[in-house]
Design a protein around this motif. Structure first.
Motif, PDB file in Angstrom:
ATOM      1  N   ILE A 208       0.814  -1.215   0.000  1.00 29.27           N
ATOM      2  CA  ILE A 208       0.000   0.000   0.000  1.00 29.27           C
ATOM      3  C   ILE A 208       0.853   1.272   0.000  1.00 29.27           C
ATOM      4  O   ILE A 208       0.459   2.282  -0.590  1.00 29.27           O
ATOM      5  CB  ILE A 208      -1.029  -0.031   1.173  1.00 29.27           C
ATOM      6  N   THR A 209       2.036   1.212   0.610  1.00 37.03           N
ATOM      7  CA  THR A 209       2.862   2.427   0.668  1.00 37.03           C
ATOM      8  C   THR A 209       3.272   2.853  -0.738  1.00 37.03           C
ATOM      9  O   THR A 209       3.374   4.045  -1.033  1.00 37.03           O
ATOM     10  CB  THR A 209       4.112   2.157   1.547  1.00 37.03           C
ATOM     11  N   ARG A 210       3.498   1.863  -1.594  1.00 36.65           N
ATOM     12  CA  ARG A 210       3.852   2.182  -2.988  1.00 36.65           C
ATOM     13  C   ARG A 210       2.599   2.455  -3.830  1.00 36.65           C
ATOM     14  O   ARG A 210       2.593   3.297  -4.715  1.00 36.65           O
ATOM     15  CB  ARG A 210       4.594   0.991  -3.626  1.00 36.65           C
ATOM     16  N   LEU A 211       1.542   1.710  -3.549  1.00 41.99           N
ATOM     17  CA  LEU A 211       0.346   1.774  -4.413  1.00 41.99           C
ATOM     18  C   LEU A 211      -0.504   3.020  -4.161  1.00 41.99           C
ATOM     19  O   LEU A 211      -1.132   3.552  -5.086  1.00 41.99           O
ATOM     20  CB  LEU A 211      -0.534   0.536  -4.184  1.00 41.99           C
ATOM     21  N   ARG A 212      -0.531   3.495  -2.930  1.00 39.54           N
ATOM     22  CA  ARG A 212      -1.469   4.556  -2.557  1.00 39.54           C
ATOM     23  C   ARG A 212      -1.244   5.833  -3.404  1.00 39.54           C
ATOM     24  O   ARG A 212      -0.108   6.152  -3.784  1.00 39.54           O
ATOM     25  CB  ARG A 212      -1.369   4.901  -1.056  1.00 39.54           C
ATOM     26  N   GLY A 213      -2.344   6.461  -3.712  1.00 38.05           N
ATOM     27  CA  GLY A 213      -2.250   7.728  -4.425  1.00 38.05           C
ATOM     28  C   GLY A 213      -2.073   7.570  -5.934  1.00 38.05           C
ATOM     29  O   GLY A 213      -2.146   8.556  -6.658  1.00 38.05           O
ATOM     30  N   ASN A 214      -1.854   6.342  -6.402  1.00 41.99           N
ATOM     31  CA  ASN A 214      -1.680   6.127  -7.852  1.00 41.99           C
ATOM     32  C   ASN A 214      -2.945   5.507  -8.438  1.00 41.99           C
ATOM     33  O   ASN A 214      -3.321   4.386  -8.067  1.00 41.99           O
ATOM     34  CB  ASN A 214      -0.485   5.196  -8.112  1.00 41.99           C
ATOM     35  N   TRP A 215      -3.568   6.243  -9.341  1.00 45.38           N
ATOM     36  CA  TRP A 215      -4.781   5.736  -9.989  1.00 45.38           C
ATOM     37  C   TRP A 215      -4.428   4.592 -10.923  1.00 45.38           C
ATOM     38  O   TRP A 215      -3.457   4.687 -11.672  1.00 45.38           O
ATOM     39  CB  TRP A 215      -5.458   6.845 -10.789  1.00 45.38           C
ATOM     40  N   VAL A 216      -5.209   3.523 -10.847  1.00 45.17           N
ATOM     41  CA  VAL A 216      -5.051   2.402 -11.783  1.00 45.17           C
ATOM     42  C   VAL A 216      -6.446   2.014 -12.263  1.00 45.17           C
ATOM     43  O   VAL A 216      -7.447   2.553 -11.787  1.00 45.17           O
ATOM     44  CB  VAL A 216      -4.359   1.179 -11.112  1.00 45.17           C
ATOM     45  N   GLU A 217      -6.485   1.077 -13.188  1.00 43.16           N
ATOM     46  CA  GLU A 217      -7.765   0.617 -13.733  1.00 43.16           C
ATOM     47  C   GLU A 217      -7.977  -0.829 -13.280  1.00 43.16           C
ATOM     48  O   GLU A 217      -7.049  -1.648 -13.402  1.00 43.16           O
ATOM     49  CB  GLU A 217      -7.654   0.700 -15.269  1.00 43.16           C
TER      50      GLU A 217
END
Ligand code: URA
Length: 255
Positions: free
Chosen positions: A208-217
């Motif tokens: 989550i620390t890397r994934l958060r804030g990045n929009w994906v589909e």
């Protein structure tokens, strides 16, 4: 004395005692802890008889998929989950926690699993983490019962795991068809994934620390991973990133 209770009932009764304020477990007969222990009887291990035409084990994920696909409304889906007996978590839970907020809202929030408060009330995010979640969305003008800008809330798992442990990958995979159908029927514009468990379920990965804030589909929708409110309660410094993510969500909804 040997207990005739199954483990789930025993656990539920123990949790009930804790809820009532019990802090010690005392047996009915005194225990002499200085007594030399008797030799344990040897366990006999019987060889399993081979059954040539044993019935096929039910594929729980496949069963869930069939039930989920047959659901034509959110009420159908809730009833299908309520009747699904292949997930062990159901046996230890008091309530099915399906959703809260407004179905059809533009924002659908996906959490992890009910905790003790949610299990009691049968609604997601009603404990301390839920209060923070309400405050977070309130800060950008959204609310679970807001007339103008509502949100819709669910969890990856509809039943509380014992001792609030994380759902296992097998449990997540088993219940995923229901979550996918839930998203399809609720028709949100965007999904917000709260924490690692929902990222594991929807994106197939954690971090989550890397994934958060990045929009994906994913699941045909724009998806925003965010820190889970329970994590923010433990690590208030991370609220700065959560605020940035909420502003990103607000901008996306306005664009
Ligand atoms: N945490 C979650 O992920 N979901 C809830 O419903 C409550 C706490």
């Amino acid at each position: 004395m040997e207990s005739t209770l199954d483990p789930h009932t025993a656990l539920a009764m123990l949790e009930w005692q804790i809820d009532l304020g019990a802090t010690e477990a005392i047996g009915e007969t005194p225990v002499n802890r200085y007594e030399t222990p008797k030799k344990q009887p040897k366990l006999e291990v019987k060889e399993e008889a081979s059954v040539p035409s044993a019935p096929q084990a039910v594929d729980a994920g496949e069963a869930a998929r069939k039930l989920a696909e047959a659901a034509e409304s959110l009420d159908d889906l809730k009833a299908a989950i309520a009747g699904f007996e292949l997930c062990e978590l159901k046996k230890g839970a008091r309530s099915l926690v399906f959703s809260d907020g407004v179905p059809g809202a533009r924002v659908m929030v996906i959490g992890e699993a009910p905790g003790r408060d949610e299990d009691r009330e049968g609604r997601p995010f009603v404990g301390r983490a839920g209060q923070l979640l309400d405050a977070m969305f309130g800060a950008i003008g959204h609310g679970r019962n807001d007339d103008a800008q509502p949100i819709y809330i669910t969890n990856v798992m509809p039943w509380r795991p014992p001792q609030n442990r994380e759902p296992t990958p097998d449990e997540i995979a088993m219940m995923l068809p229901f979550l996918e159908r839930h998203v399809a029927l609720a028709k949100p514009d965007v999904l917000v994934l709260m924490g690692n468990v929902s990222c594991q379920a929807v994106l197939g990965k954690k971090g989550i620390t890397r994934l958060r804030g990045n929009w994906v589909e994913a699941l045909g929708k724009p998806v925003l991973p965010m820190f889970h409110p329970a994590y923010l309660l433990r690590s208030p410094a991370a609220k700065r990133e959560a605020w940035a993510d909420l502003l990103s969500l607000q901008a996306r909804l306005r664009s």
